[in-house]
Design a protein around this motif. Structure first.
Motif, PDB file in Angstrom:
ATOM      1  N   ALA A 327     -31.851  64.639  37.209  1.00 63.33           N
ATOM      2  CA  ALA A 327     -33.050  65.844  37.336  1.00 63.33           C
ATOM      3  C   ALA A 327     -32.536  67.039  38.358  1.00 63.33           C
ATOM      4  O   ALA A 327     -33.339  66.447  39.735  1.00 63.33           O
ATOM      5  N   VAL A 328     -32.420  68.276  38.074  1.00 61.56           N
ATOM      6  CA  VAL A 328     -32.336  69.430  39.343  1.00 61.56           C
ATOM      7  C   VAL A 328     -33.315  70.024  39.171  1.00 61.56           C
ATOM      8  O   VAL A 328     -33.083  70.946  37.959  1.00 61.56           O
ATOM      9  N   CYS A 329     -34.211  70.362  40.067  1.00 61.69           N
ATOM     10  CA  CYS A 329     -35.512  70.939  39.490  1.00 61.69           C
ATOM     11  C   CYS A 329     -35.074  72.000  41.237  1.00 61.69           C
ATOM     12  O   CYS A 329     -35.300  71.759  41.723  1.00 61.69           O
ATOM     13  N   ALA A 330     -34.617  73.052  39.950  1.00 65.86           N
ATOM     14  CA  ALA A 330     -34.483  74.468  40.731  1.00 65.86           C
ATOM     15  C   ALA A 330     -35.077  75.562  40.393  1.00 65.86           C
ATOM     16  O   ALA A 330     -34.886  76.631  41.250  1.00 65.86           O
ATOM     17  N   ALA A 331     -35.951  75.342  39.361  1.00 63.99           N
ATOM     18  CA  ALA A 331     -37.078  76.381  39.109  1.00 63.99           C
ATOM     19  C   ALA A 331     -38.166  76.719  40.378  1.00 63.99           C
ATOM     20  O   ALA A 331     -38.527  75.680  41.627  1.00 63.99           O
ATOM     21  N   ALA A 332     -38.154  78.228  40.801  1.00 67.56           N
ATOM     22  CA  ALA A 332     -39.410  78.414  41.655  1.00 67.56           C
ATOM     23  C   ALA A 332     -40.428  77.904  41.162  1.00 67.56           C
ATOM     24  O   ALA A 332     -41.092  79.373  40.105  1.00 67.56           O
ATOM     25  N   VAL A 333     -41.214  77.021  40.221  1.00 68.50           N
ATOM     26  CA  VAL A 333     -42.982  77.439  39.829  1.00 68.50           C
ATOM     27  C   VAL A 333     -43.569  77.989  40.259  1.00 68.50           C
ATOM     28  O   VAL A 333     -43.783  77.608  41.751  1.00 68.50           O
ATOM     29  N   ALA A 334     -44.097  78.926  39.668  1.00 73.91           N
ATOM     30  CA  ALA A 334     -45.598  79.548  40.434  1.00 73.91           C
ATOM     31  C   ALA A 334     -45.902  78.570  40.784  1.00 73.91           C
ATOM     32  O   ALA A 334     -46.943  77.067  40.069  1.00 73.91           O
ATOM     33  N   ASP A 335     -47.344  78.478  41.786  1.00 72.78           N
ATOM     34  CA  ASP A 335     -48.093  77.526  42.301  1.00 72.78           C
ATOM     35  C   ASP A 335     -49.332  77.844  41.633  1.00 72.78           C
ATOM     36  O   ASP A 335     -49.587  76.361  41.050  1.00 72.78           O
ATOM     37  N   TRP A 336     -49.836  79.075  41.337  1.00 77.86           N
ATOM     38  CA  TRP A 336     -51.158  78.512  40.588  1.00 77.86           C
ATOM     39  C   TRP A 336     -51.136  79.469  39.051  1.00 77.86           C
ATOM     40  O   TRP A 336     -49.529  80.391  39.104  1.00 77.86           O
TER      41      TRP A 336
END
Length: 468
Positions: A327-336
């Motif tokens: 698993a490579v989590c390169a996404a910039a997931v919004a914190d809120w």
């Protein structure tokens, strides 16, 4: 010289390729490529650059293709019978091979000072480039920038390969072998390869297999590890696929958290790095699921793309994609996210106060993947985008999230990382911190993919044990 094909053969043609032959010793391989393509019932018309004519003759190309070879932009006969504009649009695919540093530079800046560069500028036909040049030229920042720009314009690349060069140096810069290039062309034309029986393309970063100490085959690497499942053979050429049989899950891009139908909370992530990583892992043989937030990018070849918009949707798509080995989590997931989002546009008026947004934390996808359990991937790689104290913050994040590796980069003002084509990162593992030099996101993705392959037992290719 080959005679014109009879009518019953013409009707059996499966595609048309305009082949631009650049200058370089690798041009000799193009004669075999033309033979392989014509044997696959592809109509090949050749454009020979002035430099290319120093290595192969127009007569050889004409004899193998069955068509006159085009060389001069100002040939009155050619312009009367088939003008350069018509020639550039008569094919299903334009192939540039060898794609020299000079040709790539001309393609990037839009020069049109000879027939080859004019054809490339005057076409809207898809273009496939097969680079070949000295390793230092390939690694030069100018060439890296040109390749990144052309890829952003949807020019596809196959190669270069790594190996010994005519100049005596070793490294990346060798033109891929003709059968590999043939298969990439057939795949781009959606035609099954005569050898593979599949239209799946060989990705641009496919490498010839590292040899054993005896140099005999790829079945046993130094130390005696059997890697038969890590190779594929195409027309006698052994290709290195160390991640065959592995499932890789990659997240990429931003997430958009709605405020109303026209507004959202988000970030500046373009998704370029995550998409490049997905493509690189697929090139090394992995079955790749790419979960992407909103981007304008096309799905990489051979990758299963699942598009989402919000962090909650990404969390669900990641769960659905498990189990995975990587698993490579390169996404910039919004914190809120906004809990009081509305279904009608919030109107602005001079006498009204700005709306009050109630925010709650989004799910922590990286931490969830890293948590112990039956579906935890064997390797979990997170990303840390930092503006201050990059190394210290990234080390702390790796410990806090529980992931195996963290790829950290500086996204402060002026770095041009988010949305840019280059990146400078630190790779943080349990063994310490590796400082990687600035490189294109494509090259970084390939280096990371090889590092992942090494983690799963693939042999190292360089003297220092790293595959770069």
């Amino acid at each position: 010289m080959a005679a014109a094909a009879p009518d019953d053969t013409v009707t059996a043609l499966r595609g048309r390729v305009l082949l631009i032959v650049g200058g370089g010793i690798a041009a000799y391989k193009i004669l075999e490529l033309v033979r392989l393509l014509t044997a696959a019932h592809i109509d090949v018309r050749c454009v020979l650059t002035k430099a290319g004519a120093e290595f192969v003759t127009p007569l050889s190309l004409q004899a193998l293709s069955g068509h006159p070879v085009h060389q001069d932009l100002f040939s009155l006969t050619d312009e009367q019978e088939m003008g350069h504009i018509a020639l550039s649009r008569s094919a299903d695919l334009l192939v540039v091979a060898p794609a020299t540093a000079d040709l790539l530079a001309k393609m990037t800046v839009g020069l049109a000072n000879d027939l080859a560069s004019t054809l490339l500028l005057a076409t809207d036909t898809p273009v496939l480039a097969a680079p070949a040049m000295n390793v230092r030229m390939w690694e030069h920042p100018a060439t890296r920038a040109n390749v990144a720009t052309l890829k952003a314009r949807e020019v596809e690349f196959v190669g270069p390969d790594e190996g010994m060069m005519a100049c005596g140096e070793y490294g990346f810069g060798r033109l891929v072998e003709p059968p590999v290039l043939r298969d990439a062309i057939l795949a781009r034309l959606n035609i099954a390869s005569p050898t593979s029986g599949s239209a799946e393309p060989h990705a641009s970063s496919t490498m010839t297999c590292p040899r054993t100490e005896t140099g005999s085959s790829c079945d046993i690497v130094p130390g005696g590890t059997v890697v038969r499942s890590s190779v594929e053979t195409v027309d006698g050429t052994t290709l290195w696929k160390p991640l065959l049989g592995r499932h890789a899950l990659v997240t990429a891009g931003p997430t958009h958290e709605p405020i109303d139908p026209v507004r959202y909370l988000g970030n500046r992530s373009s998704g370029l790095q995550g998409y490049a990583i997905a493509e690189a892992l697929a090139a090394l043989g992995a079955r790749v699921t790419l979960v992407s937030g909103p981007t304008n990018l096309l799905a990489p070849a051979g990758v299963t793309l699942r598009r989402v918009e919000t962090a909650l949707e990404m969390e669900q798509a990641v769960r659905d994609a498990l189990p995975a080995d990587i698993a490579v989590c390169a996404a910039a997931v919004a914190d809120w996210r906004v809990t009081n989002a509305v279904t009608s546009k919030i109107k602005k008026s001079a006498d009204a106060m700005p709306p009050s947004l109630h925010l709650v934390p989004n799910p922590d996808i990286l931490a969830a993947l890293s948590a112990p359990g039956p579906h935890r991937p064997s390797l979990v790689v997170g990303f840390a985008a930092e503006t201050d104290d990059v190394e210290a913050n990234a080390i702390a994040k790796r410990k806090r999230k529980g992931c195996d590796w963290i790829v950290a980069n500086d996204v402060s003002v002026g770095t041009n990382v988010m949305g840019g084509t280059e990146n400078t990162v630190l790779l943080i593992t349990s063994d310490g911190v590796e400082h990687w030099p600035r490189m294109t996101k494509t090259d970084l993705a390939l280096r990371l993919a090889r590092r992942i392959a090494r983690r799963f037992g693939a042999p190292a290719l360089s003297a220092d044990g790293d595959m770069n």
